[in-house]
Design a protein around this motif. Structure first.
Motif, PDB file in Angstrom:
ATOM      1  N   ASP A 153      -8.704 -53.877  14.978  1.00 30.23           N
ATOM      2  CA  ASP A 153      -9.069 -55.129  15.640  1.00 30.23           C
ATOM      3  C   ASP A 153      -8.184 -55.315  16.869  1.00 30.23           C
ATOM      4  OD1 ASP A 153     -10.033 -57.604  16.279  1.00 30.23           O
ATOM      5  OD2 ASP A 153      -9.095 -58.656  14.601  1.00 30.23           O
ATOM      6  N   GLU A 154      -8.734 -54.993  18.042  1.00 35.71           N
ATOM      7  CA  GLU A 154      -7.978 -55.074  19.300  1.00 35.71           C
ATOM      8  C   GLU A 154      -6.603 -54.405  19.146  1.00 35.71           C
ATOM      9  OE1 GLU A 154      -9.307 -56.133  21.969  1.00 35.71           O
ATOM     10  OE2 GLU A 154     -10.786 -57.683  21.532  1.00 35.71           O
ATOM     11  N   PRO A 155      -6.570 -53.112  18.778  1.00 41.41           N
ATOM     12  CA  PRO A 155      -5.302 -52.478  18.402  1.00 41.41           C
ATOM     13  C   PRO A 155      -4.282 -52.339  19.511  1.00 41.41           C
ATOM     14  CG  PRO A 155      -7.024 -50.835  18.624  1.00 41.41           C
ATOM     15  CD  PRO A 155      -7.699 -52.175  18.721  1.00 41.41           C
ATOM     16  N   THR A 156      -4.728 -52.365  20.776  1.00 42.64           N
ATOM     17  CA  THR A 156      -3.767 -52.201  21.874  1.00 42.64           C
ATOM     18  C   THR A 156      -3.538 -53.505  22.636  1.00 42.64           C
ATOM     19  OG1 THR A 156      -5.527 -51.502  23.394  1.00 42.64           O
ATOM     20  CG2 THR A 156      -4.375 -49.771  22.170  1.00 42.64           C
ATOM     21  N   ALA A 157      -3.957 -54.614  22.066  1.00 42.13           N
ATOM     22  CA  ALA A 157      -3.815 -55.906  22.751  1.00 42.13           C
ATOM     23  C   ALA A 157      -2.375 -56.214  23.164  1.00 42.13           C
ATOM     24  CB  ALA A 157      -4.384 -57.023  21.887  1.00 42.13           C
ATOM     25  N   PRO A 158      -1.353 -55.917  22.332  1.00 39.57           N
ATOM     26  CA  PRO A 158       0.013 -56.267  22.744  1.00 39.57           C
ATOM     27  C   PRO A 158       0.633 -55.280  23.723  1.00 39.57           C
ATOM     28  CG  PRO A 158      -0.203 -56.033  20.338  1.00 39.57           C
ATOM     29  CD  PRO A 158      -1.387 -55.388  20.966  1.00 39.57           C
ATOM     30  N   LEU A 159      -0.046 -54.189  24.046  1.00 42.03           N
ATOM     31  CA  LEU A 159       0.557 -53.141  24.855  1.00 42.03           C
ATOM     32  C   LEU A 159       0.273 -53.345  26.337  1.00 42.03           C
ATOM     33  CD1 LEU A 159      -0.428 -50.027  22.688  1.00 42.03           C
ATOM     34  CD2 LEU A 159       1.662 -51.397  22.559  1.00 42.03           C
ATOM     35  N   HIS A 160       1.206 -52.874  27.162  1.00 42.38           N
ATOM     36  CA  HIS A 160       0.955 -52.852  28.600  1.00 42.38           C
ATOM     37  C   HIS A 160      -0.157 -51.844  28.878  1.00 42.38           C
ATOM     38  CE1 HIS A 160       4.304 -55.405  29.559  1.00 42.38           C
ATOM     39  NE2 HIS A 160       5.142 -54.622  28.898  1.00 42.38           N
ATOM     40  N   ARG A 161      -0.872 -52.084  29.957  1.00 40.01           N
ATOM     41  CA  ARG A 161      -2.003 -51.220  30.269  1.00 40.01           C
ATOM     42  C   ARG A 161      -1.583 -49.760  30.389  1.00 40.01           C
ATOM     43  NH1 ARG A 161      -5.940 -51.407  35.541  1.00 40.01           N
ATOM     44  NH2 ARG A 161      -7.497 -49.952  34.761  1.00 40.01           N
ATOM     45  N   SER A 162      -0.383 -49.501  30.908  1.00 40.00           N
ATOM     46  CA  SER A 162       0.090 -48.130  31.076  1.00 40.00           C
ATOM     47  C   SER A 162       0.275 -47.422  29.737  1.00 40.00           C
ATOM     48  CB  SER A 162       1.411 -48.122  31.850  1.00 40.00           C
ATOM     49  OG  SER A 162       2.389 -48.890  31.169  1.00 40.00           O
ATOM     50  N   ASP A 163       0.535 -48.197  28.664  1.00 43.06           N
ATOM     51  CA  ASP A 163       0.735 -47.612  27.335  1.00 43.06           C
ATOM     52  C   ASP A 163      -0.572 -47.459  26.561  1.00 43.06           C
ATOM     53  OD1 ASP A 163       3.481 -47.521  27.689  1.00 43.06           O
ATOM     54  OD2 ASP A 163       3.769 -49.537  26.867  1.00 43.06           O
ATOM     55  N   ARG A 164      -1.595 -48.217  26.940  1.00 41.23           N
ATOM     56  CA  ARG A 164      -2.815 -48.256  26.138  1.00 41.23           C
ATOM     57  C   ARG A 164      -3.506 -46.912  26.064  1.00 41.23           C
ATOM     58  NH1 ARG A 164      -5.390 -53.918  28.412  1.00 41.23           N
ATOM     59  NH2 ARG A 164      -3.704 -55.267  27.661  1.00 41.23           N
ATOM     60  N   ALA A 165      -3.585 -46.212  27.202  1.00 44.46           N
ATOM     61  CA  ALA A 165      -4.325 -44.948  27.242  1.00 44.46           C
ATOM     62  C   ALA A 165      -3.729 -43.936  26.265  1.00 44.46           C
ATOM     63  CB  ALA A 165      -4.332 -44.386  28.658  1.00 44.46           C
ATOM     64  N   HIS A 166      -2.391 -43.825  26.249  1.00 43.88           N
ATOM     65  CA  HIS A 166      -1.751 -42.866  25.350  1.00 43.88           C
ATOM     66  C   HIS A 166      -1.994 -43.228  23.895  1.00 43.88           C
ATOM     67  CE1 HIS A 166       1.152 -40.276  23.421  1.00 43.88           C
ATOM     68  NE2 HIS A 166       1.765 -41.327  22.931  1.00 43.88           N
ATOM     69  N   VAL A 167      -1.824 -44.501  23.561  1.00 44.25           N
ATOM     70  CA  VAL A 167      -1.995 -44.929  22.171  1.00 44.25           C
ATOM     71  C   VAL A 167      -3.439 -44.748  21.722  1.00 44.25           C
ATOM     72  CG1 VAL A 167      -1.910 -46.917  20.627  1.00 44.25           C
ATOM     73  CG2 VAL A 167      -0.032 -46.499  22.220  1.00 44.25           C
ATOM     74  N   LEU A 168      -4.383 -45.129  22.585  1.00 43.40           N
ATOM     75  CA  LEU A 168      -5.793 -44.972  22.230  1.00 43.40           C
ATOM     76  C   LEU A 168      -6.179 -43.503  22.114  1.00 43.40           C
ATOM     77  CD1 LEU A 168      -7.363 -47.774  24.413  1.00 43.40           C
ATOM     78  CD2 LEU A 168      -7.394 -47.655  21.915  1.00 43.40           C
ATOM     79  N   ARG A 169      -5.611 -42.662  22.974  1.00 45.92           N
ATOM     80  CA  ARG A 169      -5.887 -41.229  22.884  1.00 45.92           C
ATOM     81  C   ARG A 169      -5.348 -40.666  21.567  1.00 45.92           C
ATOM     82  NH1 ARG A 169      -4.342 -40.202  27.530  1.00 45.92           N
ATOM     83  NH2 ARG A 169      -2.204 -39.536  27.102  1.00 45.92           N
ATOM     84  N   THR A 170      -4.152 -41.106  21.175  1.00 43.90           N
ATOM     85  CA  THR A 170      -3.590 -40.664  19.895  1.00 43.90           C
ATOM     86  C   THR A 170      -4.459 -41.122  18.737  1.00 43.90           C
ATOM     87  OG1 THR A 170      -1.345 -40.754  20.796  1.00 43.90           O
ATOM     88  CG2 THR A 170      -1.556 -40.766  18.400  1.00 43.90           C
ATOM     89  N   LEU A 171      -4.898 -42.363  18.822  1.00 41.05           N
ATOM     90  CA  LEU A 171      -5.724 -42.932  17.755  1.00 41.05           C
ATOM     91  C   LEU A 171      -7.054 -42.184  17.627  1.00 41.05           C
ATOM     92  CD1 LEU A 171      -6.399 -45.145  15.676  1.00 41.05           C
ATOM     93  CD2 LEU A 171      -7.081 -46.608  17.578  1.00 41.05           C
ATOM     94  N   THR A 172      -7.746 -41.979  18.729  1.00 42.00           N
ATOM     95  CA  THR A 172      -9.057 -41.336  18.669  1.00 42.00           C
ATOM     96  C   THR A 172      -8.947 -39.850  18.324  1.00 42.00           C
ATOM     97  OG1 THR A 172      -9.000 -41.045  21.084  1.00 42.00           O
ATOM     98  CG2 THR A 172     -10.158 -42.970  20.232  1.00 42.00           C
ATOM     99  N   THR A 173      -7.922 -39.177  18.861  1.00 39.76           N
ATOM    100  CA  THR A 173      -7.731 -37.762  18.536  1.00 39.76           C
ATOM    101  C   THR A 173      -7.420 -37.577  17.067  1.00 39.76           C
ATOM    102  OG1 THR A 173      -6.927 -37.283  20.771  1.00 39.76           O
ATOM    103  CG2 THR A 173      -6.379 -35.697  19.048  1.00 39.76           C
ATOM    104  N   ALA A 174      -6.547 -38.439  16.529  1.00 44.05           N
ATOM    105  CA  ALA A 174      -6.208 -38.362  15.112  1.00 44.05           C
ATOM    106  C   ALA A 174      -7.428 -38.621  14.240  1.00 44.05           C
ATOM    107  CB  ALA A 174      -5.106 -39.365  14.781  1.00 44.05           C
ATOM    108  N   ALA A 175      -8.225 -39.594  14.632  1.00 44.79           N
ATOM    109  CA  ALA A 175      -9.418 -39.917  13.848  1.00 44.79           C
ATOM    110  C   ALA A 175     -10.372 -38.729  13.811  1.00 44.79           C
ATOM    111  CB  ALA A 175     -10.113 -41.139  14.445  1.00 44.79           C
ATOM    112  N   ARG A 176     -10.595 -38.100  14.957  1.00 45.05           N
ATOM    113  CA  ARG A 176     -11.534 -36.973  15.002  1.00 45.05           C
ATOM    114  C   ARG A 176     -10.986 -35.771  14.231  1.00 45.05           C
ATOM    115  NH1 ARG A 176     -15.256 -38.855  18.545  1.00 45.05           N
ATOM    116  NH2 ARG A 176     -14.517 -40.080  20.328  1.00 45.05           N
ATOM    117  N   SER A 177      -9.695 -35.492  14.367  1.00 49.44           N
ATOM    118  CA  SER A 177      -9.131 -34.310  13.708  1.00 49.44           C
ATOM    119  C   SER A 177      -9.037 -34.482  12.197  1.00 49.44           C
ATOM    120  CB  SER A 177      -7.743 -34.000  14.279  1.00 49.44           C
ATOM    121  OG  SER A 177      -6.836 -35.058  14.013  1.00 49.44           O
ATOM    122  N   HIS A 178      -8.934 -35.730  11.724  1.00 51.34           N
ATOM    123  CA  HIS A 178      -8.832 -35.991  10.286  1.00 51.34           C
ATOM    124  C   HIS A 178     -10.144 -36.489   9.686  1.00 51.34           C
ATOM    125  CE1 HIS A 178      -4.570 -35.806  11.338  1.00 51.34           C
ATOM    126  NE2 HIS A 178      -4.291 -35.701  10.061  1.00 51.34           N
TER     127      HIS A 178
END
Length: 246
Positions: free
Chosen positions: A171-196
């Protein structure tokens, strides 16, 4: 009672929900989520995204309609069975990080694993691996009050991913993050989801976040809509809008 399609890990039909004050939260929402899919539930704030995720995950009982998980009806389950299902098969990320203040970072991250019966040593190893992936490995022995807000959110995401849930509700998982941090966190999240092979249901009001999903479902005023207009973060003060067809 019609059973859901075999390839849908989650399936909802004609969901209706009213908040305690009587205001409508959902009105006749139907959708299916395929196994291994990353589905974005997109819409402006107050459109019913969080309510939908809470109904799909069994956090709240639906007041009308059906919710199925792997052909098992959540809408007929009692609170004890729903709680067991959430603990064993689901993960959840809130917009705000909620960590146990008495536990350090790795213990917070390992907690869902230990609640599932994983021994402490193995749970710690897994927790540390996820903390490293989210660039907060150096904080593993700190306590929540010693962290910055963005660090606490990264820990919350690591905690949700560590037990490799069947379905992760974000639920809005990157809402507290600065925009510069969002891309990395979302990439980690989506990559982990696909690989697992983790199915993700992601609520967002951000067009860039929704674009990372395999498919988007739009909500407006608690109803499913074919097109939803989300603010474009690249425009000043979010005045511009971008259209997502769903």
């Amino acid at each position: 009672m019609e059973a859901p399609p075999d390839n849908d890990v989650l399936w909802a039909r004609s969901l209706h929900f009213r908040h305690p004050d009587g205001s409508p939260g959902l009105t006749g929402v139907s959708l299916g989520v395929r196994d291994g899919e990353i589905l974005a539930v997109a819409g402006p704030r107050g459109s019913g995204k969080t309510t939908l995720l809470r109904c799909l995950s069994g956090l709240v009982p639906v007041r009308g309609g059906e919710v199925w998980f792997n052909s098992v009806p959540l809408h007929t389950m009692g609170p004890v069975r729903r709680e067991r299902l959430r603990r064993e098969r689901f993960g959840w990320i809130d917009p705000a990080p909620f960590l146990v203040p008495e536990l350090n970072v790795w213990e917070n991250t390992a907690l869902p694993l230990m609640l599932r019966g994983t021994n402490r040593r193995r749970a710690k190893v897994t927790a540390l691996e996820w903390l490293e992936r989210l660039d907060v490995g150096a904080t593993s022995r700190k306590h929540p009050h010693e962290l910055q807000h963005a660090e606490r959110q990264r820990v919350s995401i690591a905690r949700a991913l560590a037990p490799a849930p069947t379905v992760l509700f974000a639920d809005e998982p990157t809402a507290p993050l600065h925009r510069s941090d969002r891309a990395h966190v979302l990439r980690t999240l989506t990559t982990a989801a696909r690989s697992h092979g983790i199915t993700v249901v992601l609520a967002t009001h951000d067009a860039e976040t929704a674009a990372l999903a395999d498919r988007t479902v739009g909500l407006l005023d608690g109803r499913r809509v074919r097109t939803v207009h989300l603010p474009d973060p690249s425009e000043a003060e979010g005045r511009a809008a971008c259209s997502l067809s769903v």
